[in-house]
Design a protein around this motif. Structure first.
Motif, PDB file in Angstrom:
ATOM      1  N   TRP A  93      46.360  22.665  59.822  1.00  0.00           N
ATOM      2  CA  TRP A  93      44.707  22.873  59.069  1.00  0.00           C
ATOM      3  C   TRP A  93      45.142  23.216  58.262  1.00  0.00           C
ATOM      4  O   TRP A  93      46.267  23.864  57.274  1.00  0.00           O
ATOM      5  CB  TRP A  93      44.451  24.291  60.012  1.00  0.00           C
ATOM      6  N   TRP A  95      43.303  25.619  55.081  1.00  0.00           N
ATOM      7  CA  TRP A  95      42.202  26.388  55.901  1.00  0.00           C
ATOM      8  C   TRP A  95      41.573  26.079  54.142  1.00  0.00           C
ATOM      9  O   TRP A  95      40.439  26.677  53.934  1.00  0.00           O
ATOM     10  CB  TRP A  95      42.575  27.705  55.684  1.00  0.00           C
ATOM     11  N   GLU A  96      42.816  26.103  52.949  1.00  0.00           N
ATOM     12  CA  GLU A  96      42.036  26.145  51.393  1.00  0.00           C
ATOM     13  C   GLU A  96      40.997  25.422  51.199  1.00  0.00           C
ATOM     14  O   GLU A  96      39.979  25.303  50.397  1.00  0.00           O
ATOM     15  CB  GLU A  96      43.441  25.854  50.723  1.00  0.00           C
ATOM     16  N   ASP A  98      38.999  24.049  53.469  1.00  0.00           N
ATOM     17  CA  ASP A  98      37.757  24.076  54.775  1.00  0.00           C
ATOM     18  C   ASP A  98      36.432  25.143  54.152  1.00  0.00           C
ATOM     19  O   ASP A  98      36.891  26.088  53.504  1.00  0.00           O
ATOM     20  CB  ASP A  98      38.565  25.283  56.132  1.00  0.00           C
ATOM     21  N   ARG A 100      34.627  26.050  56.122  1.00  0.00           N
ATOM     22  CA  ARG A 100      33.445  27.388  56.442  1.00  0.00           C
ATOM     23  C   ARG A 100      33.509  28.719  55.262  1.00  0.00           C
ATOM     24  O   ARG A 100      34.287  28.950  54.573  1.00  0.00           O
ATOM     25  CB  ARG A 100      34.020  27.156  57.673  1.00  0.00           C
ATOM     26  N   GLU A 102      33.839  32.357  54.337  1.00  0.00           N
ATOM     27  CA  GLU A 102      34.948  33.089  54.358  1.00  0.00           C
ATOM     28  C   GLU A 102      35.290  33.720  56.216  1.00  0.00           C
ATOM     29  O   GLU A 102      35.792  34.269  56.501  1.00  0.00           O
ATOM     30  CB  GLU A 102      35.179  34.110  53.311  1.00  0.00           C
ATOM     31  N   LEU A 105      36.400  32.558  58.662  1.00  0.00           N
ATOM     32  CA  LEU A 105      37.174  32.002  58.794  1.00  0.00           C
ATOM     33  C   LEU A 105      38.944  32.805  58.827  1.00  0.00           C
ATOM     34  O   LEU A 105      39.378  32.890  59.215  1.00  0.00           O
ATOM     35  CB  LEU A 105      37.587  31.236  56.726  1.00  0.00           C
ATOM     36  N   GLU A 106      38.653  34.239  57.818  1.00  0.00           N
ATOM     37  CA  GLU A 106      38.961  35.691  57.926  1.00  0.00           C
ATOM     38  C   GLU A 106      39.911  35.545  59.449  1.00  0.00           C
ATOM     39  O   GLU A 106      40.659  35.702  59.801  1.00  0.00           O
ATOM     40  CB  GLU A 106      38.127  36.370  57.870  1.00  0.00           C
ATOM     41  N   LEU A 109      41.765  32.574  60.723  1.00  0.00           N
ATOM     42  CA  LEU A 109      43.282  33.176  59.773  1.00  0.00           C
ATOM     43  C   LEU A 109      44.301  33.927  60.695  1.00  0.00           C
ATOM     44  O   LEU A 109      45.219  34.432  59.959  1.00  0.00           O
ATOM     45  CB  LEU A 109      42.917  33.452  57.993  1.00  0.00           C
ATOM     46  N   GLU A 147      47.576  28.764  51.690  1.00  0.00           N
ATOM     47  CA  GLU A 147      46.668  27.597  52.216  1.00  0.00           C
ATOM     48  C   GLU A 147      46.523  26.370  53.682  1.00  0.00           C
ATOM     49  O   GLU A 147      45.376  26.086  53.362  1.00  0.00           O
ATOM     50  CB  GLU A 147      47.531  26.601  50.608  1.00  0.00           C
ATOM     51  N   GLY A 148      47.757  26.994  53.905  1.00  0.00           N
ATOM     52  CA  GLY A 148      47.515  26.365  55.421  1.00  0.00           C
ATOM     53  C   GLY A 148      48.910  26.135  56.348  1.00  0.00           C
ATOM     54  O   GLY A 148      49.895  27.314  55.870  1.00  0.00           O
TER      55      GLY A 148
END
Length: 189
Positions: A93, A95-96, A98, A100, A102, A105-106, A109, A147-148
């Motif tokens: 994944w 997420w950088e 992604d 969606r 923040e 995402l938070e 993460l 970043e992922g």
């Protein structure tokens, strides 16, 4: 990959890769497991108990940190780590990339960084190696950066290494680059 029983050949390879230096001992491993409500995956469990609790030599570049410590790179823990909660990922994944928001995402993460894994060490700049201790990927190594995150092992691409702690150490001991899978004609690993 058997995470419940150590294979003698894997243990022998780990002993060869490291000088036996200050193992944690079984009493302290059992106490750690009881405190966190987990059982460490093999062969890491036996490695820490009988061979070495960390290593300045590596892997990774800045050394293998002792059980449940964070790399000594000036960072603070970003919150409570909960090893008994399952590690949430089963595939890479980034997420950088992604889209969606923040606030969505938070919480995800927080789980990636704090649930179900211990940090084995760092290659610097927040590029850490984690051993998953609970969840579907128990026993697998993950490379987690700002970043992922991606799983380590030939079955996932990116590398020719066997999965798990023994495969990760063997790859390092053979002086192979972490990401050594040949690229196909499209440029993908």
């Amino acid at each position: 990959m058997n995470t419940d029983h150590v294979h003698p050949a894997e243990l022998a390879a780990l002993r060869t890769a490291f000088e036996a230096d200050a193992p944690l001992g079984w009493d302290r491993v059992h106490a750690f497991e009881a405190e966190h409500g987990i059982v460490l995956p093999e062969p890491y469990r036996t490695f820490v108990a009988e061979i070495s609790d960390g290593s300045y030599a590596g892997p990774p570049d800045y050394g293998l940190v002792p059980l449940a410590e964070l790399p000594d790179d000036g960072r603070e823990a970003d919150g409570e780590r909960c090893l008994a909660e399952p590690f949430p990922l089963t595939e890479a994944w980034v997420w950088e990339e992604d889209d969606r928001p923040e606030e969505e995402l938070e919480p995800l993460l927080d789980q990636v960084f704090g649930h179900g894994s211990i940090v084995l060490g760092t290659d610097g700049c927040g590029m850490d190696w984690h051993l998953v201790v609970t969840g579907p990927h128990r026993g697998h190594i993950w490379h987690i950066t700002g970043e992922g995150a991606l799983p380590f092992g030939a079955e996932f691409g990116f590398t020719t290494a066997e999965p798990g702690f023994a495969g990760w150490v063997a790859h390092w001991a053979a002086n192979k680059p972490w990401f050594d899978a040949p690229e196909d004609e499209s440029g993908a690993a």
